[in-house]
Design a protein around this motif. Sequence first.
Motif, mmCIF file in Angstrom:
data_model
loop_
_atom_site.group_PDB
_atom_site.id
_atom_site.type_symbol
_atom_site.label_atom_id
_atom_site.label_comp_id
_atom_site.label_asym_id
_atom_site.label_seq_id
_atom_site.Cartn_x
_atom_site.Cartn_y
_atom_site.Cartn_z
ATOM 1 N N ALA A 1 0.836 -1.194 0.000
ATOM 2 C CA ALA A 1 0.000 0.000 0.000
ATOM 3 C C ALA A 1 0.873 1.247 0.000
ATOM 4 C CB ALA A 1 -0.906 0.001 1.219
ATOM 5 N N THR A 2 0.557 2.180 -0.874
ATOM 6 C CA THR A 2 1.323 3.415 -0.999
ATOM 7 C C THR A 2 0.372 4.604 -0.887
ATOM 8 O OG1 THR A 2 1.013 3.509 -3.391
ATOM 9 C CG2 THR A 2 2.888 2.227 -2.576
ATOM 10 N N PRO A 3 0.902 5.828 -0.790
ATOM 11 C CA PRO A 3 0.025 7.004 -0.748
ATOM 12 C C PRO A 3 -0.864 7.107 -1.979
ATOM 13 C CG PRO A 3 2.235 7.581 -0.049
ATOM 14 C CD PRO A 3 2.304 6.170 -0.578
ATOM 15 N N ASN A 4 -0.424 6.527 -3.120
ATOM 16 C CA ASN A 4 -1.250 6.527 -4.322
ATOM 17 C C ASN A 4 -2.168 5.312 -4.315
ATOM 18 O OD1 ASN A 4 0.115 8.838 -5.314
ATOM 19 N ND2 ASN A 4 1.805 7.521 -5.978
ATOM 20 N N LYS A 5 -3.141 5.304 -5.194
ATOM 21 C CA LYS A 5 -4.055 4.166 -5.242
ATOM 22 C C LYS A 5 -3.352 2.919 -5.753
ATOM 23 C CE LYS A 5 -5.916 4.835 -9.896
ATOM 24 N NZ LYS A 5 -7.137 5.046 -10.696
ATOM 25 N N VAL A 6 -3.843 1.761 -5.318
ATOM 26 C CA VAL A 6 -3.287 0.490 -5.757
ATOM 27 C C VAL A 6 -3.518 0.341 -7.255
ATOM 28 C CG1 VAL A 6 -3.509 -2.017 -5.553
ATOM 29 C CG2 VAL A 6 -3.612 -0.583 -3.512
ATOM 30 N N PRO A 7 -2.495 -0.021 -8.035
ATOM 31 C CA PRO A 7 -2.675 -0.143 -9.490
ATOM 32 C C PRO A 7 -3.526 -1.355 -9.851
ATOM 33 C CG PRO A 7 -0.487 -0.885 -8.858
ATOM 34 C CD PRO A 7 -1.103 -0.308 -7.622
ATOM 35 N N VAL A 8 -4.648 -1.117 -10.489
ATOM 36 C CA VAL A 8 -5.548 -2.180 -10.941
ATOM 37 C C VAL A 8 -5.845 -1.944 -12.413
ATOM 38 C CG1 VAL A 8 -7.804 -3.278 -10.687
ATOM 39 C CG2 VAL A 8 -6.574 -2.462 -8.659
ATOM 40 N N GLN A 9 -5.401 -2.844 -13.274
ATOM 41 C CA GLN A 9 -5.601 -2.711 -14.710
ATOM 42 C C GLN A 9 -6.586 -3.771 -15.197
ATOM 43 O OE1 GLN A 9 -4.252 -0.173 -16.243
ATOM 44 N NE2 GLN A 9 -3.072 0.444 -14.427
ATOM 45 N N ALA A 10 -7.612 -3.335 -15.895
ATOM 46 C CA ALA A 10 -8.655 -4.260 -16.357
ATOM 47 C C ALA A 10 -8.204 -5.130 -17.523
ATOM 48 C CB ALA A 10 -9.906 -3.474 -16.755
ATOM 49 N N GLY A 11 -7.270 -4.611 -18.329
ATOM 50 C CA GLY A 11 -6.826 -5.384 -19.491
ATOM 51 C C GLY A 11 -7.965 -5.584 -20.485
ATOM 52 N N SER A 12 -8.027 -6.759 -21.079
ATOM 53 C CA SER A 12 -9.078 -7.062 -22.050
ATOM 54 C C SER A 12 -9.616 -8.459 -21.790
ATOM 55 C CB SER A 12 -8.544 -6.974 -23.481
ATOM 56 O OG SER A 12 -7.512 -7.925 -23.675
ATOM 57 N N GLN A 13 -10.754 -8.745 -22.375
ATOM 58 C CA GLN A 13 -11.371 -10.056 -22.205
ATOM 59 C C GLN A 13 -11.844 -10.574 -23.552
ATOM 60 O OE1 GLN A 13 -15.114 -10.403 -19.984
ATOM 61 N NE2 GLN A 13 -14.234 -12.137 -18.906
ATOM 62 N N SER A 14 -11.459 -11.800 -23.870
ATOM 63 C CA SER A 14 -11.887 -12.395 -25.132
ATOM 64 C C SER A 14 -13.114 -13.259 -24.900
ATOM 65 C CB SER A 14 -10.754 -13.249 -25.725
ATOM 66 O OG SER A 14 -10.395 -14.285 -24.825
ATOM 67 N N ILE A 15 -14.031 -13.183 -25.839
ATOM 68 C CA ILE A 15 -15.253 -13.985 -25.790
ATOM 69 C C ILE A 15 -15.273 -14.854 -27.031
ATOM 70 C CG2 ILE A 15 -17.767 -13.924 -25.787
ATOM 71 C CD1 ILE A 15 -17.585 -11.254 -24.344
ATOM 72 N N ASN A 16 -15.245 -16.144 -26.819
ATOM 73 C CA ASN A 16 -15.172 -17.093 -27.922
ATOM 74 C C ASN A 16 -16.427 -17.949 -27.983
ATOM 75 O OD1 ASN A 16 -14.338 -20.163 -28.645
ATOM 76 N ND2 ASN A 16 -13.238 -18.719 -29.948
ATOM 77 N N VAL A 17 -16.923 -18.160 -29.172
ATOM 78 C CA VAL A 17 -18.086 -19.013 -29.384
ATOM 79 C C VAL A 17 -17.739 -20.073 -30.422
ATOM 80 C CG1 VAL A 17 -20.439 -19.135 -30.284
ATOM 81 C CG2 VAL A 17 -19.795 -17.270 -28.776
ATOM 82 N N GLN A 18 -18.029 -21.294 -30.105
ATOM 83 C CA GLN A 18 -17.870 -22.395 -31.059
ATOM 84 C C GLN A 18 -19.255 -22.929 -31.415
ATOM 85 O OE1 GLN A 18 -15.149 -25.308 -29.415
ATOM 86 N NE2 GLN A 18 -13.490 -24.503 -30.675
ATOM 87 N N VAL A 19 -19.484 -23.137 -32.690
ATOM 88 C CA VAL A 19 -20.778 -23.656 -33.138
ATOM 89 C C VAL A 19 -20.571 -24.920 -33.944
ATOM 90 C CG1 VAL A 19 -21.938 -21.408 -33.188
ATOM 91 C CG2 VAL A 19 -20.728 -22.190 -35.210
ATOM 92 N N GLU A 20 -21.419 -25.878 -33.705
ATOM 93 C CA GLU A 20 -21.454 -27.101 -34.521
ATOM 94 C C GLU A 20 -22.649 -26.971 -35.447
ATOM 95 O OE1 GLU A 20 -20.758 -31.402 -33.050
ATOM 96 O OE2 GLU A 20 -22.939 -31.231 -33.313
ATOM 97 N N VAL A 21 -22.399 -26.973 -36.727
ATOM 98 C CA VAL A 21 -23.457 -26.741 -37.716
ATOM 99 C C VAL A 21 -23.600 -27.953 -38.626
ATOM 100 C CG1 VAL A 21 -24.369 -25.163 -39.461
ATOM 101 C CG2 VAL A 21 -22.815 -24.308 -37.693
ATOM 102 N N VAL A 22 -24.848 -28.398 -38.784
ATOM 103 C CA VAL A 22 -25.153 -29.484 -39.702
ATOM 104 C C VAL A 22 -25.828 -28.888 -40.941
ATOM 105 C CG1 VAL A 22 -26.386 -31.653 -40.045
ATOM 106 C CG2 VAL A 22 -25.442 -31.095 -37.787
ATOM 107 N N TYR A 23 -25.221 -29.086 -42.110
ATOM 108 C CA TYR A 23 -25.771 -28.592 -43.367
ATOM 109 C C TYR A 23 -26.280 -29.770 -44.204
ATOM 110 C CZ TYR A 23 -23.260 -24.160 -42.576
ATOM 111 O OH TYR A 23 -22.797 -22.970 -42.063
ATOM 112 N N SER A 24 -27.361 -29.510 -44.928
ATOM 113 C CA SER A 24 -27.789 -30.484 -45.927
ATOM 114 C C SER A 24 -27.027 -30.195 -47.212
ATOM 115 C CB SER A 24 -29.292 -30.396 -46.161
ATOM 116 O OG SER A 24 -29.649 -29.107 -46.662
ATOM 117 N N LEU A 25 -26.798 -31.228 -47.992
ATOM 118 C CA LEU A 25 -26.073 -31.078 -49.252
ATOM 119 C C LEU A 25 -27.030 -31.164 -50.434
ATOM 120 C CD1 LEU A 25 -22.955 -33.304 -48.483
ATOM 121 C CD2 LEU A 25 -23.144 -30.807 -48.328
ATOM 122 N N ALA A 26 -26.702 -30.447 -51.479
ATOM 123 C CA ALA A 26 -27.549 -30.452 -52.671
ATOM 124 C C ALA A 26 -27.602 -31.863 -53.249
ATOM 125 C CB ALA A 26 -26.999 -29.465 -53.703
#
Length: 260
Positions: free
Chosen positions: A234-259
């Motif tokens: 702890a110092t006279p200044n505020k504690v350094p807190v950095q949010a950084g970044s957050q990745s959001i990943n989505v995986q989809v399983e898709v079933v297609y019909s074929l011609a």
Amino acid sequence: MSDHLDTNETPHAHHDQHARRYSTRMIFLPVFAIVIAAIAFTGVVLGRNKSAAAATITVTGSGTVTGTPNTVSFQIGVSTTASTANAALQENNQKTAALEATLLKNGITKKNLQTSGLNVYDNTNMAGTIISFTAQDNLNVTSHDIAKVGTAIDAAAKAVGNGIQLSGITFSISNQSKYLAAARARAIRNAHTEATQIAKGGGTTVDSIVKVVDQENTGSTGIVYPFSEFAAAATPNKVPVQAGSQSINVQVEVVYSLAS
């Protein structure tokens, strides 16, 4: 005269013959209708079987987007050691009250402050003799104003002193709806591209989507400040807190019909 009567039908006999022909015709019509219905039903079943047997292809697509966290959660608490259990608990209660009051004065709302653990235990020496007692009280804290968190933690350390404890910080995005929508759209596009390439290699083309199953996955890359000796940090200044970044990943399983 008698020969003439034997070679001609009576009116009554002629009527019976006509009735038999009509009856035969009536029996034939329902049978004919049943045959037509059976053929029609067979056509429906065959059509469905043909549709159910249509060729399909299953692929997995992935889509990732990055956002900036707007919520931070951490666990902060107080630990006090005294010669008796009662003394340790009483002193710890006073410091915990000071901790809560300080957090509330520095941007943390009461609804985002929750007691997560209260422990009292004895401490023994090598011989197994009790030499002291320790009381601990921990709080789960959540804030939607990351810019104020460092100041709140620093103020809490000053209010409590050497008994302050911080177990870690995690970051998150409170409303991920728009990020998930963007990630799903990318995942579907990637899945379609892959399916198209595979279908082309097999000499056919992708027709339409039959089924989609998705699974989201988030990963934070926020920076966590180390607190092995929090009071010393702890110092006279505020504690350094950095949010950084957050990745959001989505995986989809898709079933297609074929011609076909």
